[in-house]
Design a protein around this motif. Structure first.
Motif, PDB file in Angstrom:
ATOM      1  N   SER A  33       0.823  -1.219   0.000  1.00 44.82           N
ATOM      2  CA  SER A  33       0.000   0.000   0.000  1.00 44.82           C
ATOM      3  C   SER A  33       0.855   1.266   0.000  1.00 44.82           C
ATOM      4  N   LEU A  34       2.031   1.240   0.637  1.00 44.07           N
ATOM      5  CA  LEU A  34       2.893   2.431   0.597  1.00 44.07           C
ATOM      6  C   LEU A  34       3.606   2.565  -0.753  1.00 44.07           C
ATOM      7  N   PHE A  35       3.996   1.429  -1.340  1.00 41.29           N
ATOM      8  CA  PHE A  35       4.730   1.443  -2.622  1.00 41.29           C
ATOM      9  C   PHE A  35       3.990   0.564  -3.640  1.00 41.29           C
ATOM     10  N   PRO A  36       2.879   1.085  -4.215  1.00 42.78           N
ATOM     11  CA  PRO A  36       2.089   0.240  -5.123  1.00 42.78           C
ATOM     12  C   PRO A  36       2.803  -0.129  -6.424  1.00 42.78           C
ATOM     13  N   GLU A  37       3.820   0.653  -6.798  1.00 41.61           N
ATOM     14  CA  GLU A  37       4.501   0.400  -8.067  1.00 41.61           C
ATOM     15  C   GLU A  37       5.708  -0.508  -7.832  1.00 41.61           C
ATOM     16  N   GLY A  38       5.791  -1.593  -8.609  1.00 36.32           N
ATOM     17  CA  GLY A  38       6.933  -2.495  -8.484  1.00 36.32           C
ATOM     18  C   GLY A  38       8.191  -1.836  -9.037  1.00 36.32           C
ATOM     19  N   PHE A  39       9.321  -2.012  -8.341  1.00 39.88           N
ATOM     20  CA  PHE A  39      10.575  -1.406  -8.780  1.00 39.88           C
ATOM     21  C   PHE A  39      11.731  -2.355  -8.506  1.00 39.88           C
ATOM     22  N   TYR A  40      12.850  -2.113  -9.183  1.00 41.14           N
ATOM     23  CA  TYR A  40      14.088  -2.832  -8.895  1.00 41.14           C
ATOM     24  C   TYR A  40      15.202  -1.793  -8.811  1.00 41.14           C
ATOM     25  N   ILE A  41      16.071  -1.914  -7.806  1.00 43.90           N
ATOM     26  CA  ILE A  41      17.138  -0.925  -7.618  1.00 43.90           C
ATOM     27  C   ILE A  41      18.445  -1.631  -7.261  1.00 43.90           C
ATOM     28  N   ALA A  42      19.500  -1.290  -8.006  1.00 41.70           N
ATOM     29  CA  ALA A  42      20.836  -1.810  -7.684  1.00 41.70           C
ATOM     30  C   ALA A  42      21.772  -0.626  -7.508  1.00 41.70           C
ATOM     31  N   LYS A  43      22.626  -0.700  -6.471  1.00 43.56           N
ATOM     32  CA  LYS A  43      23.604   0.370  -6.222  1.00 43.56           C
ATOM     33  C   LYS A  43      24.991  -0.197  -6.508  1.00 43.56           C
ATOM     34  N   ILE A  44      25.678   0.453  -7.429  1.00 44.85           N
ATOM     35  CA  ILE A  44      26.918  -0.117  -7.977  1.00 44.85           C
ATOM     36  C   ILE A  44      28.059   0.881  -7.781  1.00 44.85           C
ATOM     37  N   LYS A  45      29.208   0.382  -7.367  1.00 40.97           N
ATOM     38  CA  LYS A  45      30.359   1.270  -7.166  1.00 40.97           C
ATOM     39  C   LYS A  45      31.469   0.922  -8.159  1.00 40.97           C
ATOM     40  N   LYS A  46      32.190   1.966  -8.603  1.00 33.95           N
ATOM     41  CA  LYS A  46      33.373   1.720  -9.437  1.00 33.95           C
ATOM     42  C   LYS A  46      34.580   1.767  -8.485  1.00 33.95           C
ATOM     43  N   THR A  47      35.245   0.660  -8.328  1.00 33.90           N
ATOM     44  CA  THR A  47      36.337   0.621  -7.331  1.00 33.90           C
ATOM     45  C   THR A  47      37.618   1.229  -7.927  1.00 33.90           C
TER      46      THR A  47
END
Ligand SMILES: C[S@@+](CC[C@H](N)C(=O)[O-])C[C@H]1O[C@@H](n2cnc3c(N)ncnc32)[C@H](O)[C@@H]1O
Length: 314
Positions: free
Chosen positions: A300-314
């Motif tokens: 109910s708080l986030f009705p829209e499906g999402f995908y999130i990845a956080k990527i670092k360049k070492t």
């Protein structure tokens, strides 16, 4: 007819991914959702308290949301919120809660150099500009002229002055700007299944053939976004779809191609429906680090499906 309709391939994806009963429950849940219930206050122009007061005086009832101090939920509306003077003046942006998450995860700061590689119509560009207090700069790029018109008008309306707009094929950006940006957002073109509650169109075109075309674009864009990062820089890859081929598999592809790519923990509060990324799909095994990525399943708080990845360049 439900939102999936006669599209057999789409139905089989949903049943495969969620199971039959959970799919029916999700479709029923989505049927009841009011689509335009959340806004992001544009703190470059007005405080949340002042905006809430102005809207309340016009008969709108608002409620604060604890996941983000600049978000407001519209509980009651005498007419469409997009038709208010406050909207015209750029005091807020109508935006789903899930769509506010990728900038929060990327966390752009004042004076940083930020690339928004697929930016139109600008919900996340303008959110990042306000997080950066209009300082530093955002290169906001898109490939579509029509969508860039909307991006440009939103950037103007919200009083955003640290945005430069370009129209180019995103794959080319890293040739022009290698190792340049502190932060990169790639909110990728995708099959948008997470937004099905507000669209009847998806069932008309969704197919694995189309997904294969999209994944080619996503692979090109994720490589370009990563190559445009400074060493030590951070990129967020996000989509509004459930399809693993467009999500974990794209990030897995990057990890295999670029040995300096690493996945970073996403340090935001976990709400109902938040799940870790998959490390397996259809017998294919992905890098273990993908567990650190985030799936936002509809709630109910986030009705829209999402995908999130956080990527670092070492
Ligand atoms: C999910 S939408 C972006 C939404 C936007 N980030 C926002 O929050 O308002 C994906 C965008 O990717 C753009 N796009 C598709 N292919 C592209 C490419 N090859 N290079 C750059 N942009 C592309 C589309 O025109 C579309 O505007």
């Amino acid at each position: 007819m439900d939102k999936i309709g006669n599209n057999k391939e789409l139905r089989s994806f949903f049943y495969d991914f969620f199971g039959e009963e959970a799919t029916e429950n999700l479709l029923l849940f989505w049927d009841k959702i009011d689509q335009k219930t959340t806004i992001r206050v544009n703190t470059l122009k007005i405080s949340k308290q002042e905006l809430a007061k102005r809207l309340n005086d016009k008969g709108f009832l608002t409620e604060e949301l604890d996941f983000y101090e600049d978000a407001l939920k519209i509980i009651e509306k005498p007419y469409e919120i997009g038709k208010t003077l406050e909207h015209f003046l750029g005091y807020f942006y109508v935006q789903s809660t899930s769509s506010m998450l990728p900038p929060l995860v990327l966390d752009p700061r004042p004076y940083e150099a930020v690339l928004d590689i697929a930016a139109a119509p600008g919900s996340k560009t303008t959110q990042m500009a306000q997080m950066m207090k209009n300082k530093g700069f955002i290169l906001a790029n898109d490939i579509s002229y029509d969508r860039i018109k909307a991006l440009s008008s939103n950037v103007d309306r919200l009083g955003t002055v640290n945005v430069i707009i370009t129209m180019t094929e995103g794959h080319r950006i890293s040739f022009k700007y290698p190792d340049t940006f502190d932060k990169v957002l790639l909110d990728a073109p995708c099959s948008a299944l997470g937004t099905m509650y507000k669209s009847d169109d998806l069932r008309k075109w969704w197919s694995y053939d189309k997904i294969n075309k999209l994944t080619r674009v996503q692979k090109g864009l994720i490589l370009a976004g990563f190559r445009a990062l400074k060493p030590g820089g951070v990129m967020v890859y996000s989509t509004c779809t459930f399809v693993p081929e467009e999500n974990e598999k794209i990030v897995d592809f990057l990890l295999k191609r670029e040995e300096r790519a690493d996945i970073v923990d996403i340090n935001i509060k976990r709400y109902e429906g938040f799940r870790e990324g998959l490390t397996e799909w259809h017998k294919e095994v992905f890098d273990e680090r993908l567990k650190k990525t985030l799936r936002v399943m509809p709630s109910s708080l986030f009705p829209e499906g999402f995908y999130i990845a956080k990527i670092k360049k070492t």
